[in-house]
Design a protein around this motif. Structure first.
Motif, PDB file in Angstrom:
ATOM      1  N   MET A   1       5.957  15.085 -14.286  1.00 49.15           N
ATOM      2  CA  MET A   1       5.134  14.433 -13.268  1.00 49.15           C
ATOM      3  C   MET A   1       5.730  13.085 -12.870  1.00 49.15           C
ATOM      4  O   MET A   1       5.737  12.723 -11.693  1.00 49.15           O
ATOM      5  CB  MET A   1       3.708  14.247 -13.781  1.00 49.15           C
ATOM      6  N   ALA A   2       6.228  12.339 -13.843  1.00 52.43           N
ATOM      7  CA  ALA A   2       6.775  11.012 -13.572  1.00 52.43           C
ATOM      8  C   ALA A   2       8.005  11.083 -12.678  1.00 52.43           C
ATOM      9  O   ALA A   2       8.268  10.152 -11.912  1.00 52.43           O
ATOM     10  CB  ALA A   2       7.119  10.308 -14.889  1.00 52.43           C
TER      11      ALA A   2
ATOM     12  N   ASP B   1       6.682  13.478  -4.981  1.00 52.25           N
ATOM     13  CA  ASP B   1       5.361  13.450  -4.353  1.00 52.25           C
ATOM     14  C   ASP B   1       4.366  12.636  -5.181  1.00 52.25           C
ATOM     15  O   ASP B   1       3.549  11.888  -4.639  1.00 52.25           O
ATOM     16  CB  ASP B   1       4.821  14.873  -4.149  1.00 52.25           C
ATOM     17  N   ILE B   2       4.425  12.794  -6.489  1.00 57.62           N
ATOM     18  CA  ILE B   2       3.522  12.039  -7.361  1.00 57.62           C
ATOM     19  C   ILE B   2       3.874  10.556  -7.314  1.00 57.62           C
ATOM     20  O   ILE B   2       2.988   9.700  -7.270  1.00 57.62           O
ATOM     21  CB  ILE B   2       3.556  12.589  -8.801  1.00 57.62           C
ATOM     22  N   GLN B   3       5.164  10.238  -7.301  1.00 62.31           N
ATOM     23  CA  GLN B   3       5.580   8.838  -7.196  1.00 62.31           C
ATOM     24  C   GLN B   3       5.067   8.211  -5.902  1.00 62.31           C
ATOM     25  O   GLN B   3       4.593   7.069  -5.900  1.00 62.31           O
ATOM     26  CB  GLN B   3       7.100   8.723  -7.273  1.00 62.31           C
ATOM     27  N   ALA B   4       5.132   8.960  -4.806  1.00 57.95           N
ATOM     28  CA  ALA B   4       4.641   8.449  -3.522  1.00 57.95           C
ATOM     29  C   ALA B   4       3.134   8.223  -3.564  1.00 57.95           C
ATOM     30  O   ALA B   4       2.635   7.213  -3.051  1.00 57.95           O
ATOM     31  CB  ALA B   4       5.001   9.422  -2.402  1.00 57.95           C
ATOM     32  N   GLU B   5       2.410   9.141  -4.187  1.00 61.92           N
ATOM     33  CA  GLU B   5       0.958   8.991  -4.289  1.00 61.92           C
ATOM     34  C   GLU B   5       0.585   7.785  -5.150  1.00 61.92           C
ATOM     35  O   GLU B   5      -0.315   7.021  -4.800  1.00 61.92           O
ATOM     36  CB  GLU B   5       0.336  10.268  -4.876  1.00 61.92           C
TER      37      GLU B   5
ATOM     38  N   ASN C   1      -1.372   2.239  -5.644  1.00 68.05           N
ATOM     39  CA  ASN C   1      -1.101   0.855  -6.050  1.00 68.05           C
ATOM     40  C   ASN C   1      -1.198  -0.101  -4.870  1.00 68.05           C
ATOM     41  O   ASN C   1      -1.738  -1.200  -4.986  1.00 68.05           O
ATOM     42  CB  ASN C   1       0.275   0.754  -6.710  1.00 68.05           C
ATOM     43  N   HIS C   2      -0.674   0.321  -3.727  1.00 66.55           N
ATOM     44  CA  HIS C   2      -0.744  -0.518  -2.535  1.00 66.55           C
ATOM     45  C   HIS C   2      -2.202  -0.721  -2.105  1.00 66.55           C
ATOM     46  O   HIS C   2      -2.624  -1.833  -1.784  1.00 66.55           O
ATOM     47  CB  HIS C   2       0.066   0.104  -1.398  1.00 66.55           C
ATOM     48  N   GLU C   3      -2.967   0.374  -2.121  1.00 67.56           N
ATOM     49  CA  GLU C   3      -4.361   0.328  -1.682  1.00 67.56           C
ATOM     50  C   GLU C   3      -5.208  -0.593  -2.564  1.00 67.56           C
ATOM     51  O   GLU C   3      -6.083  -1.306  -2.076  1.00 67.56           O
ATOM     52  CB  GLU C   3      -4.950   1.740  -1.689  1.00 67.56           C
ATOM     53  N   PHE C   4      -4.945  -0.593  -3.856  1.00 71.09           N
ATOM     54  CA  PHE C   4      -5.763  -1.381  -4.773  1.00 71.09           C
ATOM     55  C   PHE C   4      -5.092  -2.682  -5.215  1.00 71.09           C
ATOM     56  O   PHE C   4      -5.624  -3.404  -6.058  1.00 71.09           O
ATOM     57  CB  PHE C   4      -6.130  -0.548  -6.009  1.00 71.09           C
TER      58      PHE C   4
END
Length: 83
Positions: A55-56, A60-64, A69-72
């Motif tokens: 997953m790391a 796609d997971i990195q982008a999410e 992180n940007h949103e919060f």
């Protein structure tokens, strides 16, 4: 103690022909083994670490994660003073 649901199932089983009971038993054994296998996977630390590593490294997971992180980002700093 049996639940009303289990009591109904037990009653309904009595009406099934022997062949259908055998098929049902085989299906139940298969489902039970599948659930045990899934349960064992999640208690297997090596398996979980492999899944987390996959997953790391998933783009796609990195982008999410970056999006979250940007949103919060502003909220994380809310109320904190710089030393």
């Amino acid at each position: 103690m049996n639940s009303p649901h289990l009591i109904k199932i037990e009653h309904d089983l009595g009406a099934l022909p022997l062949e259908e009971l055998e098929l049902l038993l085989e299906l139940m054994i298969k489902k039970l083994q599948e659930r045990k296998q899934i349960s064992n996977k999640f208690t297997d630390v090596k398996y979980m670490n492999e899944q987390l590593a996959a997953m790391a490294s998933d783009v796609d997971i990195q982008a999410e994660i970056a999006s979250i992180n940007h949103e919060f980002g502003v909220t994380e700093m809310d109320g904190l003073e710089k030393p």
